[in-house]
Design a protein around this motif. Structure first.
Motif, PDB file in Angstrom:
ATOM      1  N   GLU A  68       0.819  -1.212   0.000  1.00  0.00           N
ATOM      2  CA  GLU A  68       0.000   0.000   0.000  1.00  0.00           C
ATOM      3  C   GLU A  68       0.855   1.265   0.000  1.00  0.00           C
ATOM      4  N   ARG A  71       2.363   1.527  -3.519  1.00  0.00           N
ATOM      5  CA  ARG A  71       1.287   1.861  -4.455  1.00  0.00           C
ATOM      6  C   ARG A  71       0.914   3.331  -4.362  1.00  0.00           C
ATOM      7  N   SER A  72       0.880   3.887  -3.147  1.00  0.00           N
ATOM      8  CA  SER A  72       0.568   5.309  -2.972  1.00  0.00           C
ATOM      9  C   SER A  72       1.623   6.187  -3.641  1.00  0.00           C
ATOM     10  N   THR A 106      -0.675  -0.313 -10.575  1.00  0.00           N
ATOM     11  CA  THR A 106      -0.691   1.088 -10.988  1.00  0.00           C
ATOM     12  C   THR A 106      -0.786   1.247 -12.491  1.00  0.00           C
ATOM     13  N   ALA A 237      -0.779   5.302   4.561  1.00  0.00           N
ATOM     14  CA  ALA A 237      -1.580   4.487   3.653  1.00  0.00           C
ATOM     15  C   ALA A 237      -2.418   3.527   4.490  1.00  0.00           C
ATOM     16  N   HIS A 319      -7.324  14.054   1.297  1.00  0.00           N
ATOM     17  CA  HIS A 319      -6.633  13.162   2.218  1.00  0.00           C
ATOM     18  C   HIS A 319      -5.179  13.598   2.359  1.00  0.00           C
ATOM     19  N   ASP A 322      -2.529  13.991  -0.626  1.00  0.00           N
ATOM     20  CA  ASP A 322      -3.126  14.338  -1.913  1.00  0.00           C
ATOM     21  C   ASP A 322      -2.485  15.586  -2.513  1.00  0.00           C
TER      22      ASP A 322
END
Length: 331
Positions: A68, A71-72, A106, A237, A319, A322
């Motif tokens: 996670e 991935r973020s 992704t 995350a 969030h 972001d």
């Protein structure tokens, strides 16, 4: 782009039953030792994952969270370099392959993937888990010493996740330089601690010196505006925890928040965010407070109120981590 949840569910399914047959006390002991290494600050020149039990415990303890976090970071890179898809991927110190799953989550399509690690048991388990993902079944899992002697084949994308903390300062620099020499884009992820941030910041400096531009999280490639020793840049995350994950970590909640620091840098044309939300937004009656890192190498606080209309509604949905404002970045 793929539906990001699908690889996570596939990975969770692949992890199911991994600890079956492993005595609970042995699994718990391996997890405790790995936690001590993960939280410690002493570099090592020996593989942390020694055998199958260690690797199974590692997968239960770390793979969902590493997936996670990476991935973020990759999602932020993809937003800053829209339309680009890596044609090849090298994962340095990839262990059981969480970052390769994150790349597959992704960007669509299959690509040559090479995972390098010095622990053969981790590579073996990573290869086993990857057989559950069609895009990873032909990945190459290669034993390599991660340090000053590392050389990398050219690749569009090189990831280095949760590795630098295991290395000496000289080896960290060498690994970062090797990634910069080989790749068009480099993503480095470390634990979201002051020490992890310091390692990311040092790697960021080396990547910029090598001619890279920062794609994320920073909205600029200049000096970090955080005064040394006063704070550190990190994000969170949300990790959905499987029963295996809860058993490995001794927890009961269905989720946890993985804190991480990262830098994504590239030689490609890049459109970084105008600003980045660097703390959890504070939602108050009729207003939202956003702590931002901005393109002018400065930190600021934006107060978004109801009178801002759509911007206020976007702020309520914003969030930590972001891009801001969302209309400036396509996100």
């Amino acid at each position: 782009m793929n539906e990001l949840v699908a690889p996570a569910e596939t990975l969770r399914a692949a992890l199911d039953g991994l600890l079956d047959g492993l005595p609970p006390r042995q699994a718990a002991g391996a997890v405790e030792r790995l936690i001590a290494h993960y939280r410690g600050s002493t570099p090592t020149d020996a593989p942390i994952l020694r055998d199958r039990a260690d690797v199974a415990a590692y997968a239960a303890y770390r793979m969902p969270a590493t997936f996670e976090a990476v991935r973020s970071a990759l999602a932020a890179l993809a937003a800053a370099v829209p339309g680009w898809t890596p044609g090849s991927h090298v994962d340095v110190g990839g262990g059981t392959g969480a970052a390769t799953w994150a790349v597959a989550a992704t960007w669509d399509g299959e690509r040559p993937v090479t995972v390098l690690d010095w622990a053969e048991p981790a590579l073996a388990l990573g290869r086993q888990l990857a057989s559950a993902h069609p895009g990873l079944r032909r990945a190459e899992w290669r034993r390599a010493r991660i340090g000053a002697a590392l050389t990398l084949d050219a690749a569009d994308l090189v990831t280095v996740s949760y590795v630098l903390g295991e290395l000496t300062e000289a080896d960290r620099a060498a690994v970062t330089d090797a990634a910069a020499a080989a790749a068009r884009a480099v993503v480095i992820v470390e634990p979201g601690t002051p020490d992890g941030y310091a390692r990311v910041l040092a790697a960021r400096d080396r990547l910029i010196a090598a001619g890279f531009q920062v794609a994320a999280p920073c909205p600029h490639s200049g000096t970090c505006p955080i005064a040394p020793g006063t704070d550190w840049c990190h994000f969170a995350a949300r990790v959905s925890r499987s029963s295996l994950h809860r058993r490995g970590k001794g927890g009961s909640l269905p989720y946890e928040d993985e804190k991480f620091s990262y830098v994504a840098a590239t030689r490609l044309p890049v459109t970084p965010a105008a600003a980045r939300v660097v703390r959890k937004p504070q939602i108050r009656k009729g207003q939202v407070l956003l702590d931002l890192c901005e393109a002018g190498e400065r930190l600021s606080r934006a107060t978004v109120t109801k009178r801002h209309g759509e911007r206020y509604r976007a702020a309520r949905d914003a969030h930590w981590g972001d891009a801001w404002p969302p209309d400036d970045t396509g996100r």
